[in-house]
Design a protein around this motif. Structure first.
Motif, PDB file in Angstrom:
ATOM      1  N   PRO A 460       0.837  -1.382   0.189  1.00 48.97           N
ATOM      2  CA  PRO A 460       0.252  -0.122  -0.332  1.00 48.97           C
ATOM      3  C   PRO A 460       0.762   1.339  -0.071  1.00 48.97           C
ATOM      4  CG  PRO A 460      -0.686  -1.686   1.590  1.00 48.97           C
ATOM      5  CD  PRO A 460       0.468  -2.008   1.078  1.00 48.97           C
ATOM      6  N   MET A 461       1.833   1.147   0.765  1.00 52.23           N
ATOM      7  CA  MET A 461       2.688   2.352   0.703  1.00 52.23           C
ATOM      8  C   MET A 461       3.589   2.563  -0.597  1.00 52.23           C
ATOM      9  SD  MET A 461       3.598   4.436   2.669  1.00 52.23           S
ATOM     10  CE  MET A 461       4.674   5.518   3.661  1.00 52.23           C
ATOM     11  N   VAL A 462       4.163   1.283  -1.098  1.00 54.79           N
ATOM     12  CA  VAL A 462       4.803   1.624  -2.474  1.00 54.79           C
ATOM     13  C   VAL A 462       3.810   2.221  -3.298  1.00 54.79           C
ATOM     14  CG1 VAL A 462       5.736   0.250  -4.200  1.00 54.79           C
ATOM     15  CG2 VAL A 462       6.192  -0.305  -1.902  1.00 54.79           C
ATOM     16  N   THR A 463       2.468   1.787  -3.181  1.00 49.49           N
ATOM     17  CA  THR A 463       1.586   2.207  -4.351  1.00 49.49           C
ATOM     18  C   THR A 463       1.541   3.713  -4.178  1.00 49.49           C
ATOM     19  OG1 THR A 463       0.402   0.308  -4.005  1.00 49.49           O
ATOM     20  CG2 THR A 463      -0.832   1.801  -5.102  1.00 49.49           C
ATOM     21  N   LYS A 464       1.325   4.214  -2.853  1.00 52.70           N
ATOM     22  CA  LYS A 464       1.397   5.813  -2.634  1.00 52.70           C
ATOM     23  C   LYS A 464       2.208   6.424  -3.292  1.00 52.70           C
ATOM     24  CE  LYS A 464      -1.755   5.498   1.459  1.00 52.70           C
ATOM     25  NZ  LYS A 464      -1.769   5.645   2.701  1.00 52.70           N
ATOM     26  N   ILE A 465       3.524   5.948  -3.092  1.00 46.76           N
ATOM     27  CA  ILE A 465       4.605   6.632  -3.428  1.00 46.76           C
ATOM     28  C   ILE A 465       4.745   6.414  -4.915  1.00 46.76           C
ATOM     29  CG2 ILE A 465       7.247   6.671  -3.447  1.00 46.76           C
ATOM     30  CD1 ILE A 465       6.915   5.385  -0.621  1.00 46.76           C
ATOM     31  N   VAL A 466       4.512   5.499  -5.617  1.00 42.23           N
ATOM     32  CA  VAL A 466       4.571   5.410  -7.036  1.00 42.23           C
ATOM     33  C   VAL A 466       3.522   6.528  -7.580  1.00 42.23           C
ATOM     34  CG1 VAL A 466       4.176   3.801  -8.919  1.00 42.23           C
ATOM     35  CG2 VAL A 466       5.516   3.168  -7.154  1.00 42.23           C
ATOM     36  N   GLY A 467       2.473   6.447  -7.061  1.00 44.68           N
ATOM     37  CA  GLY A 467       1.240   7.411  -7.497  1.00 44.68           C
ATOM     38  C   GLY A 467       1.840   8.808  -7.311  1.00 44.68           C
ATOM     39  N   ALA A 468       2.390   9.262  -6.266  1.00 43.52           N
ATOM     40  CA  ALA A 468       2.645  10.305  -6.043  1.00 43.52           C
ATOM     41  C   ALA A 468       3.765  10.882  -7.148  1.00 43.52           C
ATOM     42  CB  ALA A 468       3.335  10.580  -4.765  1.00 43.52           C
ATOM     43  N   GLU A 469       4.681  10.003  -7.255  1.00 43.67           N
ATOM     44  CA  GLU A 469       5.817  10.274  -8.114  1.00 43.67           C
ATOM     45  C   GLU A 469       5.526  10.366  -9.641  1.00 43.67           C
ATOM     46  OE1 GLU A 469       8.471  10.978  -6.566  1.00 43.67           O
ATOM     47  OE2 GLU A 469       9.723  11.388  -8.575  1.00 43.67           O
ATOM     48  N   LEU A 470       4.419   9.430 -10.141  1.00 47.07           N
ATOM     49  CA  LEU A 470       3.853   9.606 -11.391  1.00 47.07           C
ATOM     50  C   LEU A 470       3.237  10.909 -11.645  1.00 47.07           C
ATOM     51  CD1 LEU A 470       2.324   6.067 -12.191  1.00 47.07           C
ATOM     52  CD2 LEU A 470       4.275   7.222 -13.420  1.00 47.07           C
ATOM     53  N   ALA A 471       2.367  11.427 -10.363  1.00 43.78           N
ATOM     54  CA  ALA A 471       1.803  12.677 -10.436  1.00 43.78           C
ATOM     55  C   ALA A 471       2.484  14.097 -10.968  1.00 43.78           C
ATOM     56  CB  ALA A 471       0.951  12.724  -9.381  1.00 43.78           C
ATOM     57  N   LYS A 472       3.928  13.720 -10.299  1.00 45.97           N
ATOM     58  CA  LYS A 472       4.800  14.701 -10.330  1.00 45.97           C
ATOM     59  C   LYS A 472       5.119  14.833 -11.771  1.00 45.97           C
ATOM     60  CE  LYS A 472       7.349  14.407  -6.193  1.00 45.97           C
ATOM     61  NZ  LYS A 472       8.648  13.836  -5.695  1.00 45.97           N
ATOM     62  N   THR A 473       5.152  13.821 -12.660  1.00 43.32           N
ATOM     63  CA  THR A 473       5.427  13.894 -14.169  1.00 43.32           C
ATOM     64  C   THR A 473       4.510  13.737 -15.006  1.00 43.32           C
ATOM     65  OG1 THR A 473       5.503  11.514 -14.233  1.00 43.32           O
ATOM     66  CG2 THR A 473       7.760  12.241 -13.521  1.00 43.32           C
ATOM     67  N   GLY A 474       3.435  14.440 -14.351  1.00 44.19           N
ATOM     68  CA  GLY A 474       1.948  14.559 -14.921  1.00 44.19           C
ATOM     69  C   GLY A 474       1.410  13.375 -15.382  1.00 44.19           C
ATOM     70  N   HIS A 475       1.380  12.238 -14.816  1.00 48.86           N
ATOM     71  CA  HIS A 475       0.924  10.867 -15.208  1.00 48.86           C
ATOM     72  C   HIS A 475      -0.039  10.502 -13.938  1.00 48.86           C
ATOM     73  CE1 HIS A 475       4.213  10.946 -18.152  1.00 48.86           C
ATOM     74  NE2 HIS A 475       3.384  10.311 -18.770  1.00 48.86           N
ATOM     75  N   ALA A 476      -0.926   9.800 -14.352  1.00 46.05           N
ATOM     76  CA  ALA A 476      -1.639   9.027 -13.055  1.00 46.05           C
ATOM     77  C   ALA A 476      -1.342   7.922 -13.117  1.00 46.05           C
ATOM     78  CB  ALA A 476      -3.132   9.400 -13.325  1.00 46.05           C
ATOM     79  N   LEU A 477      -1.565   6.951 -11.856  1.00 46.15           N
ATOM     80  CA  LEU A 477      -1.252   5.659 -11.776  1.00 46.15           C
ATOM     81  C   LEU A 477      -2.393   5.145 -12.412  1.00 46.15           C
ATOM     82  CD1 LEU A 477       0.257   3.321 -10.521  1.00 46.15           C
ATOM     83  CD2 LEU A 477      -0.956   3.728  -8.310  1.00 46.15           C
ATOM     84  N   ARG A 478      -2.176   4.251 -13.604  1.00 45.73           N
ATOM     85  CA  ARG A 478      -3.304   3.882 -14.298  1.00 45.73           C
ATOM     86  C   ARG A 478      -4.311   2.740 -13.674  1.00 45.73           C
ATOM     87  NH1 ARG A 478      -4.859   3.952 -19.252  1.00 45.73           N
ATOM     88  NH2 ARG A 478      -3.120   5.436 -19.976  1.00 45.73           N
ATOM     89  N   SER A 479      -5.569   3.185 -13.618  1.00 43.39           N
ATOM     90  CA  SER A 479      -6.388   2.092 -13.261  1.00 43.39           C
ATOM     91  C   SER A 479      -7.421   1.894 -14.068  1.00 43.39           C
ATOM     92  CB  SER A 479      -7.173   2.821 -11.897  1.00 43.39           C
ATOM     93  OG  SER A 479      -7.806   3.993 -12.269  1.00 43.39           O
ATOM     94  N   GLY A 480      -7.390   2.605 -15.236  1.00 44.89           N
ATOM     95  CA  GLY A 480      -8.417   2.453 -16.361  1.00 44.89           C
ATOM     96  C   GLY A 480      -8.154   0.989 -17.178  1.00 44.89           C
ATOM     97  N   LEU A 481      -8.914   0.689 -17.919  1.00 43.87           N
ATOM     98  CA  LEU A 481      -9.103  -0.482 -18.702  1.00 43.87           C
ATOM     99  C   LEU A 481      -7.718  -0.759 -19.468  1.00 43.87           C
ATOM    100  CD1 LEU A 481     -12.625  -1.225 -20.087  1.00 43.87           C
ATOM    101  CD2 LEU A 481     -11.345  -2.574 -18.564  1.00 43.87           C
ATOM    102  N   CYS A 482      -7.573   0.196 -20.365  1.00 44.51           N
ATOM    103  CA  CYS A 482      -6.515   0.001 -21.520  1.00 44.51           C
ATOM    104  C   CYS A 482      -6.025   1.513 -21.878  1.00 44.51           C
ATOM    105  CB  CYS A 482      -6.881  -0.985 -22.444  1.00 44.51           C
ATOM    106  SG  CYS A 482      -8.623  -0.136 -23.397  1.00 44.51           S
ATOM    107  N   GLU A 483      -5.481   1.515 -22.881  1.00 45.00           N
ATOM    108  CA  GLU A 483      -4.972   2.988 -23.425  1.00 45.00           C
ATOM    109  C   GLU A 483      -6.499   3.425 -23.978  1.00 45.00           C
ATOM    110  OE1 GLU A 483      -2.386   2.097 -26.909  1.00 45.00           O
ATOM    111  OE2 GLU A 483      -3.596   3.659 -27.851  1.00 45.00           O
ATOM    112  N   HIS A 484      -7.302   2.938 -24.396  1.00 47.90           N
ATOM    113  CA  HIS A 484      -8.517   3.512 -24.845  1.00 47.90           C
ATOM    114  C   HIS A 484      -9.316   4.231 -24.019  1.00 47.90           C
ATOM    115  CE1 HIS A 484      -7.179   0.731 -27.595  1.00 47.90           C
ATOM    116  NE2 HIS A 484      -7.008   1.807 -28.484  1.00 47.90           N
ATOM    117  N   PHE A 485      -9.700   3.457 -22.621  1.00 51.61           N
ATOM    118  CA  PHE A 485     -10.287   4.106 -21.750  1.00 51.61           C
ATOM    119  C   PHE A 485      -9.799   4.376 -20.252  1.00 51.61           C
ATOM    120  CE2 PHE A 485     -13.158   2.031 -24.757  1.00 51.61           C
ATOM    121  CZ  PHE A 485     -14.128   2.943 -24.881  1.00 51.61           C
ATOM    122  N   GLU A 486      -9.989   5.252 -19.794  1.00 47.90           N
ATOM    123  CA  GLU A 486      -9.382   5.671 -18.354  1.00 47.90           C
ATOM    124  C   GLU A 486     -10.434   4.987 -17.227  1.00 47.90           C
ATOM    125  OE1 GLU A 486      -6.798   7.185 -17.709  1.00 47.90           O
ATOM    126  OE2 GLU A 486      -6.256   8.126 -19.461  1.00 47.90           O
TER     127      GLU A 486
END
Lengths: 850, 126
Positions: A460-486
């Motif tokens: 859970p902690m790793v997930t949060k850090i990865v999410g926060a770091e991705l957000a810094k680069t303007g990305h979101a931790l992908r939870s959507g189906l695929c590249e076509h649907f978020e």
């Protein structure tokens, strides 16, 4: 180099060396167990039938180039002058460097009769397997459930008691001190743990000193006697009173040994002889040996670094640990006992919910020093990395049930904070994996850094850090189906339901991008099927179907298909059997009985499917939907109509359920089972929905499956009448279809469901979400709208066009198909057989009158 | 791709070979066709473009590419093999996602439409 010991710590040492600098050392590993390294922490699962192979550690490590593993060999002597190790099989192994990773052995207390054959210790795979076979044999002899006593109420004792319970042995844990796990827990935490253990049906006795194992006239164990004159009945005794470092080799070789046992090492893991290192439980650092795997791994990494010529030092023991013992979460970290001067305790205790949580803070209440968690250790992953740092919030927030923990600050941990203690991974290392090494999700970070790869408590902690770091680069931790649907599948389901969109083009234009893929298209096809009840091949949506749904058959390895007609409940007339037999014979199909009581016919070509189904539909069969993510089968035993023991008509109920849910599309396949009595011949508890007859009605179980991770279904309700049973299954299935993720089976869905089985029960029986009327109506529409999709296809020339083998040669068989006869039936020819020309070409199989 | 060397036609100059009517194709769904002894897969995209690739899935050896799901990846039109789900670029035949396997591609052929008829340029590969 010689490594004595082939356990987890030795495995980590060798792994570290061969991955960092392959071939840098010739390594001989000497293990005295007959098996190679396994996950000792996971030993208990082997009691319940898990194959020992499943807890084996990565075998490629000891098979790496330059590494030789010798199992079943015990080192007997170290000759420090000659630099050799002698073994009990007469072999001698020279070394430049020697690493001792011999671990510990379980001790038996000085109790009369402790060496009796029904007394066990709990340390090695062999111990566990011997205990299992003894219990199975003895239970059969006694023809009654056994009683067991576990002497020692520490970590291993609770593990052993839980293990005995899974073998149906009524277990009592006997502890000499005043509380369970006294080395890790304070009195209130120990008491909380005791209550939880007792709630799980085990007994606990504290402040009791055992003096003798008592035997009966036949010489079998019948009890344990205590110092105060009392006795406890017992058919089996397990000693878990402690471990002793296996330091005999080092003693005989005159290495420095701590007065309490263990080979003395310095911070570089070197013993008093610089050519010899010691790591893991056999090593004594600053006067202590510790029986936890994480410090052992840390030592292994330090030793590996030295052996590769770099510098590293062991920082001292981090005794933080999170465990599930006999089904109870227990975690401690940092200065859990509050020994720091001026330390303050913040305690949350809820004896009714079975929770005890304590945080230890510095005297100014700002810095977290440590803590203990019993009953719910969810916060462990968040709290442990904060030890020695400002808590940055109200401490009470960390002790409340899980939701509030999620809101606690975490993504802004300093770079040097240790997040994964098993593998020594800091927050900074995880951030680097995202910012510099291109990892875009938790799985990638785990593969790249090993963070969370061992016990998983930090995920859970790793997930949060990865999410926060991705957000810094303007990305979101992908939870959507695929590249076509978020969106996730449940979000998409709601979006489509609310907007009423009914084509892929409209949906992707509104909610997605691009033209879809093999992930999102079948998901949308399934959602539309649930909402619109239209035919799989209607209009544009035919193009969304996976090939199985598109031709309503199951694709096989050579490009041919298999055909499975529905046989509701597995009940079939002799005429039905003959009809299927004739079809299979006339089309030259291989036949096999399936696990779900159907008949599968293999080797049907695309262009043959309409003819085959024409025959089957004429004979009264309809599609079995074996090809879809859909309701598959309702398996049943013969039940009360024939069986001497059956208490309800299980076949009748299975047929009713199968006809009700046939054709229902779902996030993954759905299987049901109905058993006519508690003997459970239909194996219903291995199904998504299992129904088991009782004298008073039906018990309903949900969330079981076979497959990759088998799981028994959980009891949802008891003694339901026929109508209530059907209503409950309607709601369960429809709720699952609406809210599950793509390819998430009911077991995983239930595991993820907030509030678990109790919440599900409230939804279904108390309408806690107010959606029952909606679910009931959706199922009623499905039942009304059902039509056999094969019959509908045969009646529609447009749909039949899809079954042409070639657009310019519609009835020509695929010339590449080739078969061989085996045991009287055709099967795809192997490459060798094709090369040798010993095959039947598809075109020569029996032609059918049309 | 060596296994699908074009048949006898190679001895002649490359020529546009009629295969089927454009009405025989379905948007975003493949159709298999036979040209000489070679099995090809034709795809009519949402944009109206048509692509021809070999029907043989190089990962399974089965002739099933025409039965895969059509889609897009980063703007490239794709088909996913129905067998083990490797994804191919329909324009070039290149494998865009080998799913950990060695990269293998599909042969492609130029396609034209004339008077409602779909033609494949045979005897030459892109």
């Amino acid at each position: 180099m010689v490594v004595v010991g082939a356990g987890m710590v030795a495995h980590r040492l060798v792994e570290s060396i061969v991955t960092r600098e392959p071939g840098s050392w010739q390594i001989t590993v000497l293990g005295d167990e007959d098996v190679a390294a396994y996950d000792r922490v996971g030993l208990t699962v082997c009691l319940t039938g898990t194959e020992p192979a499943e807890i084996a550690l990565d075998p490629s490590v000891f098979a790496a180039e330059g590494v030789t593993l010798r199992t079943g060999v015990r080192a007997t002597q170290i000759d420090r002058t000659a630099r050799t190790v002698h073994c009990d099989d007469g072999s001698t192994h020279p070394y430049d460097r020697l690493v001792l990773a011999t671990g510990s052995s379980a001790t038996r207390p000085p109790v009369d009769g402790a060496d009796h054959a029904a007394c066990f210790v709990y340390r090695t795979l062999d111990d566990v397997l011997t205990l299992r076979s003894f219990v199975q044999r003895r239970t059969a002899e006694l023809d009654r459930p056994m009683t067991g006593v576990v002497i020692g109420g520490g970590l291993l004792g609770l593990e052993a008691a839980g293990a005995l319970q899974t073998l149906d042995v009524a277990a009592t844990v006997v502890q000499s001190s005043d509380r369970l796990m006294s080395a890790q827990l304070d009195r209130p935490a120990g008491d909380a743990l005791r209550r939880l253990i007792q709630e799980r049906g085990m007994s606990v006795v504290t402040e009791a000193r055992s003096t003798a194992v008592v035997t009966d006239r036949t010489g079998m164990i019948c009890g344990v006697a205590f110092g105060d004159g009392t006795t406890l009945a017992a058919d089996v005794v397990v000693f878990t009173v402690g471990v002793r470092p296996r330091d005999e080799l080092a003693r005989d070789a005159d290495l420095a040994i701590d007065e309490r046992g263990g080979v003395v090492i310095d911070a570089q893991c070197a013993t008093s002889d610089p050519a010899i290192l010691a790591i893991g439980e056999v090593a004594s650092f600053e006067g202590q040996c510790i029986g936890l795997v994480a410090p052992g791994y840390a030592m292994a990494e330090v030793a590996a670094t030295h052996l590769l010529g770099s510098a590293a030092s062991f920082p001292g023991y981090d005794q933080s640990t999170k465990l599930k013992l006999a089904g109870v979460d227990v975690a401690t970290f940092g200065d859990a006992f509050g020994t720091t001067a001026g330390a303050l305790d913040v305690v949350y205790s809820d004896p009714i919910a079975g929770l005890y949580k304590k945080l230890v803070l510095s005297d100014d209440a700002q810095t977290l020093l440590g803590g203990m968690l019993v009953g719910d250790a969810t916060a462990y992953g968040t709290l442990r990395p904060l030890v020695g740092r400002p808590l940055g919030g109200d401490p009470v927030a960390y002790l409340m049930p899980a939701d509030t923990v999620a809101a606690a600050p975490s993504g802004d941990l300093p770079d040097d904070a240790l997040v994964c203690s098993c593998n020594g991974i800091t927050a900074g290392r995880i951030r680097l994996a995202v910012s510099e090494e291109g990892c875009t999700d938790v799985a990638g970070v785990k593969a790249c850094t090993r963070a969370g790869a061992t016990c998983g408590s930090c995920i859970p902690m790793v997930t949060k850090i990865v999410g926060a770091e991705l957000a810094k680069t303007g990305h979101a931790l992908r939870s959507g189906l695929c590249e076509h649907f978020e969106m996730t599948r449940p979000q998409l389901f709601d979006a489509i339901r609310v907007t009423g969109l009914d084509t892929f083009s409209a949906i992707v234009e509104r909610f997605g991008t691009g033209r879809g893929c093999d992930i999102c298209k079948p998901v949308i096809a399934s959602i539309l099927a649930s909402l619109l009840h239209s035919h799989v091949l209607d209009g544009e949506n035919a193009a969304l179907q996976d090939t199985n749904d598109h031709v309503m058959a199951n694709l096989q390895k050579d490009g041919s298909y298999s055909v499975v007609p529905r046989i509701p409940g597995g009940e079939i007339t002799p005429d039905g059997l003959l009809a299927i037999g004739e079809v299979a014979r006339d089309f030259g199909l291989y036949t096999k009985i399936t696990g779900g009581q159907r008949i599968d016919m293999f080797g049907a070509r695309l262009e043959q499917l309409p003819e085959i189904w024409g025959r089957l539909v004429d004979a009264g069969f309809e599609s079995g939907h074996a090809y879809g993510k859909s309701m598959r089968t309702v398996k049943s035993c013969v039940g009360s109509t024939w069986c001497r023991y059956g208490v309800q008509d299980s076949v009748g109920m299975a047929v009713r359920l199968e006809l009700r849910y046939r054709g229902l599309r779902s996030p993954h396949k759905l299987k049901l089972g109905v058993s006519g009595c508690a003997r459970e011949c239909a194996e219903a508890r291995g199904k998504d929905v299992g129904v088991i007859a009782t004298e008073a009605g039906w018990n309903l179980y949900v969330g079981g499956n076979g497959g990759f991770t088998p799981r028994h279904a959980t009891l949802l309700a008891e003694d339901l009448d026929d109508e209530m049973l059907v209503t409950a299954i309607d709601r369960f299935v429809m709720y699952y279809i609406r809210t599950a993720d793509r390819l998430q089976r009911t077991a995983a869905w239930l595991e993820d469901l907030d509030g678990g089985i109790d919440a599900l029960r409230a939804v279904i029986f108390n309408d806690s979400l107010g959606i029952c009327a909606d679910l009931d109506a959706a199922m009623a529409t499905h039942v009304d709208a059902y039509e056999d999709e094969w019959k509908a296809t045969l009646d529609d020339p447009d749909k039949l066009r899809r079954f042409a083998s070639f657009v310019n040669a519609p009835t020509l068989p695929d010339p590449a198909l080739a078969y061989t006869i085996e045991r009287g039936q055709p099967r795809p020819a192997t490459a060798d057989e094709r090369d040798n020309g010993r095959v039947l070409i598809a075109g020569t199989t029996l032609e059918v009158r049309s | 791709m060596t296994l699908l060397a074009p048949p006898a036609a190679t001895t002649h100059a490359a020529q546009w070979t009629p295969v089927c009517a454009i009405d025989d194709l379905e948007s975003e769904r493949g159709r298999a066709a036979l040209v000489g002894d070679t099995q090809i897969a034709l795809f009519l995209l949402y944009s109206g473009r048509i692509h021809a690739v070999s029907n043989r899935d190089p990962y399974s050896g089965a002739h099933v590419i025409a039965r895969g799901i059509v889609g897009s990846r980063d703007g490239a039109p794709t088909v996913a093999s129905p067998m083990y789900k490797q994804v191919f670029d329909l324009r070039t035949g290149r494998c865009l996602d080998a799913l950990g396997k060695e990269e293998k591609s599909l042969t492609t052929w130029p396609v034209a439409v004339r008077g409602g008829e779909v033609l494949v340029r045979w005897g030459s590969t892109l």
